[in-house]
Design an enzyme around this catalytic site. Structure first.
Site, PDB file in Angstrom:
ATOM      1  N   PHE A   1       6.728   1.850  -4.116  1.00  0.00           N
ATOM      2  CA  PHE A   1       8.116   2.035  -3.663  1.00  0.00           C
ATOM      3  C   PHE A   1       8.682   3.423  -3.987  1.00  0.00           C
ATOM      4  O   PHE A   1       9.741   3.789  -3.493  1.00  0.00           O
ATOM      5  CB  PHE A   1       9.054   0.956  -4.235  1.00  0.00           C
ATOM      6  CG  PHE A   1       8.767  -0.428  -3.730  1.00  0.00           C
ATOM      7  CD1 PHE A   1       9.092  -0.790  -2.425  1.00  0.00           C
ATOM      8  CD2 PHE A   1       8.171  -1.376  -4.539  1.00  0.00           C
ATOM      9  CE1 PHE A   1       8.824  -2.067  -1.945  1.00  0.00           C
ATOM     10  CE2 PHE A   1       7.893  -2.663  -4.075  1.00  0.00           C
ATOM     11  CZ  PHE A   1       8.219  -2.996  -2.775  1.00  0.00           C
TER      12      PHE A   1
ATOM     13  N   HIS B   1      10.994  -9.396   1.016  1.00  0.00           N
ATOM     14  CA  HIS B   1      10.722  -7.964   0.850  1.00  0.00           C
ATOM     15  C   HIS B   1      12.005  -7.167   1.080  1.00  0.00           C
ATOM     16  O   HIS B   1      12.849  -7.557   1.898  1.00  0.00           O
ATOM     17  CB  HIS B   1       9.644  -7.541   1.853  1.00  0.00           C
ATOM     18  CG  HIS B   1       9.034  -6.213   1.560  1.00  0.00           C
ATOM     19  ND1 HIS B   1       9.618  -5.025   1.952  1.00  0.00           N
ATOM     20  CD2 HIS B   1       7.902  -5.886   0.906  1.00  0.00           C
ATOM     21  CE1 HIS B   1       8.847  -4.016   1.545  1.00  0.00           C
ATOM     22  NE2 HIS B   1       7.800  -4.510   0.909  1.00  0.00           N
TER      23      HIS B   1
ATOM     24  N   TYR C   1       2.891   4.765   0.774  1.00  0.00           N
ATOM     25  CA  TYR C   1       3.517   5.336   1.962  1.00  0.00           C
ATOM     26  C   TYR C   1       2.474   6.168   2.706  1.00  0.00           C
ATOM     27  O   TYR C   1       1.675   6.876   2.098  1.00  0.00           O
ATOM     28  CB  TYR C   1       4.691   6.222   1.567  1.00  0.00           C
ATOM     29  CG  TYR C   1       5.851   5.492   0.926  1.00  0.00           C
ATOM     30  CD1 TYR C   1       6.557   4.516   1.629  1.00  0.00           C
ATOM     31  CD2 TYR C   1       6.249   5.771  -0.375  1.00  0.00           C
ATOM     32  CE1 TYR C   1       7.642   3.856   1.050  1.00  0.00           C
ATOM     33  CE2 TYR C   1       7.330   5.112  -0.960  1.00  0.00           C
ATOM     34  CZ  TYR C   1       8.021   4.157  -0.245  1.00  0.00           C
ATOM     35  OH  TYR C   1       9.072   3.503  -0.825  1.00  0.00           O
TER      36      TYR C   1
ATOM     37  N   ASP D   1       0.849  -1.194   0.000  1.00  0.00           N
ATOM     38  CA  ASP D   1       0.000   0.000   0.000  1.00  0.00           C
ATOM     39  C   ASP D   1       0.879   1.236   0.000  1.00  0.00           C
ATOM     40  O   ASP D   1       2.093   1.142   0.212  1.00  0.00           O
ATOM     41  CB  ASP D   1      -1.008  -0.011   1.151  1.00  0.00           C
ATOM     42  CG  ASP D   1      -0.362   0.049   2.527  1.00  0.00           C
ATOM     43  OD1 ASP D   1      -1.055   0.428   3.475  1.00  0.00           O
ATOM     44  OD2 ASP D   1       0.822  -0.303   2.672  1.00  0.00           O
TER      45      ASP D   1
END
Length: 223
Positions: free
Chosen positions: A79, A188, A68, A66
Site C-alpha cells: 500500500f 478492500h 504497484y 502485489d
C-alpha cells in the site's frame, strides 16, 4: 541461493530459500530481466518489508496483494509509495478511515516506512510485478513463500494483529491461529469496494486496543 534479507528473517526463512520453488522464482525473474522486462520494485527492495520490520519487532501484519505496477510507486511495502509520490486511491481511503477512526489528519505523503518501524509488517503476497501488468507474478511461486511467512509469524509469535482487507487477503485466514492472534477482516480499501465495509471498520483503533490489552505498545498511525 544467498538471499540478501534482514538477518532475523534470513535465519527463519533459510529453509524456504533452499527449496526448489524459490530457485524457480529467482530463475524466472532473472530470465525476465535478461529479456528487457521491467520489474517492480527494484531488486534491492524485494525484501524491504522484512528489512524495515525485523521478526522480533512484528506486532501487526498488514497484507496486500502485489506491488504497484506503475513507475515510481512500488518500494517493497504494501500500500505504500515513496516519499514525494502521490498516494494512490486505496491508500487515500486508508488515510480517510484512520482520520474517521482516530482523528489523525490525512497526510499528503504516502510513505508508510514509519509504520514498518512501529512493528507493522507491510507484506504483499507477491513481492514482484512486471511494469503495467498487475498480478503478473502472482503465480510464479511468491505466494508459497509469503504463506510460509504468515505461518511462521502465527506459529512463533503471540498476540499479533493480522489485518486482511479484501477476498484475497481474507483467504489467508486458514494460515493463522485465531486462538493466539487477532484477525481483522474487511472489504478492500479500493474505491471499487471501500463502501462495502472498509469504511467504518475501525481496524486501527481495534489494533491498538488489542495490543494494549496484551501489554504491547500501540501503533502510532500518524505519519
Amino acid at each position: 541461493m544467498d538471499v540478501k534479507i534482514e538477518s532475523s528473517w534470513k535465519h527463519l526463512l533459510q529453509p524456504e530459500f533452499d527449496k526448489p520453488y524459490f530457485q524457480e522464482i529467482a530463475s524466472r525473474i532473472k530470465s525476465e530481466l535478461s529479456e528487457g522486462k521491467v520489474i517492480y520494485p527494484a531488486g534491492s527492495l524485494f525484501f524491504n518489508a522484512f528489512e524495515k520490520t525485523p521478526f522480533e519487532k512484528v506486532k501487526v501484519v498488514l497484507l496486500g496483494q502485489d506491488p504497484y505496477h506503475n513507475p515510481g510507486q512500488a518500494h517493497g511495502l504494501c500500500f505504500s509509495v515513496p516519499n514525494g509520490t502521490p498516494p494512490p486511491p486505496s491508500l487515500k481511503n486508508i488515510f480517510k478511515e484512520i482520520n474517521d477512526d482516530l482523528g489523525i489528519e490525512e497526510p499528503q505523503n504516502g510513505d508508510l516506512t514509519k509504520w514498518a518501524g512501529e512493528g507493522v509488517l507491510l507484506l504483499n503476497t507477491s513481492l514482484t510485478v512486471r511494469r503495467n501488468e498487475p498480478a503478473s507474478h502472482s503465480k510464479i511461486g511468491w505466494q508459497i513463500f509469503t504463506d510460509a511467512v504468515i505461518r511462521l509469524v502465527s506459529e512463533k509469535k503471540d498476540a499479533v494483529v493480522f489485518i486482511l482487507w479484501g477476498g484475497h487477503a481474507k483467504s489467508k485466514q486458514i494460515l493463522i491461529d485465531p486462538h493466539k492472534h487477532l484477525i481483522l477482516t474487511a472489504a478492500h480499501p479500493s474505491p471499487l469496494s471501500a463502501f462495502n465495509g472498509f469504511f467504518g471498520c475501525r481496524h486501527f483503533s481495534k489494533t491498538n486496543e488489542w495490543l494494549a490489552s496484551h501489554n504491547l505498545n500501540p501503533i502510532d498511525w500518524k505519519l
